[in-house]
Design a protein around this motif. Structure first.
Motif, PDB file in Angstrom:
ATOM      1  N   THR A 175     -43.675  42.514   9.986  1.00  0.00           N
ATOM      2  CA  THR A 175     -44.855  41.945  10.640  1.00  0.00           C
ATOM      3  C   THR A 175     -44.782  40.426  10.744  1.00  0.00           C
ATOM      4  OG1 THR A 175     -45.996  41.998   8.496  1.00  0.00           O
ATOM      5  CG2 THR A 175     -46.373  43.850   9.996  1.00  0.00           C
ATOM      6  N   LYS A 216     -43.179  39.291  14.036  1.00  0.00           N
ATOM      7  CA  LYS A 216     -43.783  39.818  15.255  1.00  0.00           C
ATOM      8  C   LYS A 216     -43.710  38.791  16.375  1.00  0.00           C
ATOM      9  CE  LYS A 216     -47.830  42.558  16.554  1.00  0.00           C
ATOM     10  NZ  LYS A 216     -49.139  43.078  16.101  1.00  0.00           N
ATOM     11  N   GLY A 217     -43.189  39.253  17.521  1.00  0.00           N
ATOM     12  CA  GLY A 217     -43.023  38.380  18.673  1.00  0.00           C
ATOM     13  C   GLY A 217     -41.715  37.636  18.712  1.00  0.00           C
ATOM     14  N   VAL A 264     -48.128  50.246  22.133  1.00  0.00           N
ATOM     15  CA  VAL A 264     -48.541  48.872  22.426  1.00  0.00           C
ATOM     16  C   VAL A 264     -47.434  48.214  23.248  1.00  0.00           C
ATOM     17  CG1 VAL A 264     -49.931  48.681  20.329  1.00  0.00           C
ATOM     18  CG2 VAL A 264     -47.523  47.968  20.287  1.00  0.00           C
ATOM     19  N   ASP A 265     -47.773  47.111  23.866  1.00  0.00           N
ATOM     20  CA  ASP A 265     -46.781  46.377  24.660  1.00  0.00           C
ATOM     21  C   ASP A 265     -45.650  45.896  23.737  1.00  0.00           C
ATOM     22  OD1 ASP A 265     -45.311  44.739  26.306  1.00  0.00           O
ATOM     23  OD2 ASP A 265     -47.039  43.678  27.127  1.00  0.00           O
ATOM     24  N   GLU A 291     -43.596  43.670  24.064  1.00  0.00           N
ATOM     25  CA  GLU A 291     -43.432  42.221  24.048  1.00  0.00           C
ATOM     26  C   GLU A 291     -44.306  41.547  23.000  1.00  0.00           C
ATOM     27  OE1 GLU A 291     -43.773  40.494  27.894  1.00  0.00           O
ATOM     28  OE2 GLU A 291     -42.002  41.536  28.674  1.00  0.00           O
ATOM     29  N   THR A 292     -45.225  42.289  22.408  1.00  0.00           N
ATOM     30  CA  THR A 292     -45.958  41.722  21.285  1.00  0.00           C
ATOM     31  C   THR A 292     -45.093  41.689  20.021  1.00  0.00           C
ATOM     32  OG1 THR A 292     -46.853  43.898  20.638  1.00  0.00           O
ATOM     33  CG2 THR A 292     -48.151  42.582  22.206  1.00  0.00           C
ATOM     34  N   TRP A 293     -44.019  42.454  20.033  1.00  0.00           N
ATOM     35  CA  TRP A 293     -43.096  42.471  18.892  1.00  0.00           C
ATOM     36  C   TRP A 293     -41.763  41.818  19.222  1.00  0.00           C
ATOM     37  CZ3 TRP A 293     -43.742  44.242  13.869  1.00  0.00           C
ATOM     38  CH2 TRP A 293     -44.964  44.859  13.610  1.00  0.00           C
TER      39      TRP A 293
END
Length: 372
Positions: free
Chosen positions: A229, A232-233, A363-364, A366-368
């Motif tokens: 976490t 993330k991103g 979820v998208d 691209e958030t990760w």
């Protein structure tokens, strides 16, 4: 004579092209040679899997760089040919005028119908034009030499391509063998194969399978759970390629999926983008071979479309570990040369589907994951 001199001044003068394309191709060839040495060293490495994974990556990077260098060389060679062809009539007229002048007796060249003053003026014009003529001749000579060098470079690249493709295949085979013999990775849990088979048989969607995945655990062996976490991103994509469709984008048939579709080259190596537990591996529905990773509690990364998947369900894989290979057949050296001669890049005929789920909902990605 005056017409020839004015024509010489009108010829467009372009700077001599740099040798970046040839240098790039030669640098790529050196990278492939280094990868070959790396493959030999990896056979005796303490961690053969890690060493061979890096070797496969080195071969992929070297081949990609070589193809890019050859493509740029082909484009530059073609640009030179087009430029010379467009100026053929001008150059031919100039050469014809100069040839006529060269056949005239030297004393006549010093005379002018307007007398001494005209002769002086003609001499001044000639003295100003001569450097331009010389510069133009030098530029033409450099362009022709560069075109010849680039053509020779492309022809000599076939042996380098053959060695690189053969070395990459050897590295992939050695990697598959080393992974099959690996026993040193920690196991977070053991899988219940009967429960997994029943889950596959009873679900007809990826949603249903992902929701029931917790039922396939037979016994917990470790309480250690990877937690990505904090990254993330910033997580890199698991394969080298180009994102064709993003989250929720429709394909040509109007079908939308809650994930990324990534175009890759044949036999590309897929790696774990971050430390994660391998929750599932195998064929699933119409997705082909699927690998499901858990990089954090309640988060699943689903990778579908692989030809081969490595590892054992329940293993905790480190970041960058080899996870599998894409399908397809790498092109032969002569096919690569044909593609680059036409100005094309490396073909990406395979597609990897990447989906991220938090809890029971996608979820998208691209958030990760960081954009490529």
């Amino acid at each position: 004579m005056r017409a020839a001199l004015f024509l010489a001044l009108a010829l467009l003068a372009a700077p001599a092209a740099a040798q970046e394309t040839a240098a790039a191709a030669r640098a790529a060839a050196e990278r492939l040679a280094a990868a070959s040495e790396q493959l030999d060293a990896a056979q005796g490495a303490r961690d053969r899997v890690s060493a061979l994974t890096e070797t496969v990556r080195a071969y992929e990077a070297g081949l990609t760089a070589l193809r890019d260098g050859l493509r740029r060389a082909a484009i530059r060679e073609r640009a030179i040919a087009v430029e010379l062809e467009a100026r053929r009539d001008e150059i031919a007229e100039l050469l014809g005028a100069l040839q006529s002048m060269s056949r005239a007796p030297a004393p006549l060249l010093l005379l002018h119908p307007a007398g001494p003053l005209g002769t002086a003026r003609a001499g001044l014009i000639a003295s100003e034009v001569t450097p331009a003529l010389q510069a133009e001749a030098e530029r033409l000579r450099a362009d022709l030499q560069e075109a010849a060098d680039l053509a020779a470079l492309q022809q000599s690249a076939i042996s380098t391509l053959e060695e690189g493709l053969s070395g990459a295949q050897s590295a992939r085979s050695a990697l598959s063998e080393a992974i099959s013999e690996r026993t040193d990775l920690p196991m977070r849990f053991t899988e219940n194969p009967v429960a997994t088979a029943l889950l596959i048989a009873s679900t007809d969607t990826l949603d249903g399978f992902a929701s029931g995945l917790a039922q396939t655990i037979d016994a917990e062996l470790s309480s250690t759970v990877p937690d990505a976490t904090g990254l993330k991103g910033q997580i890199p994509l698991p394969v080298q390629g180009q994102v064709l469709r993003g989250f929720g984008e429709a394909d040509a048939a109007g079908v939308t999926r809650p994930g990324l579709v990534i175009a890759t080259a044949p036999r590309s190596l897929v790696t774990t983008p971050v430390a994660a537990t391998l929750r599932f591996r195998g064929e699933l529905l119409d997705y082909g071979n699927v690998a499901i990773l858990e990089p954090a509690a309640g988060v699943l990364v689903i990778l579908a479309g692989l030809a081969e998947v490595y590892g054992r369900t329940g293993e905790i894989l480190p970041a960058g570990a080899a996870l599998g290979l894409m399908g397809g057949d790498p092109p032969a050296p002569h096919e690569i040369l044909t593609e680059t001669a036409q100005g094309g890049g490396a073909p990406r005929s395979e597609t990897l589907y990447l989906e991220v789920r938090e809890g029971d909902a996608p979820v998208d990605p691209e958030t990760w994951f960081a954009p490529a």
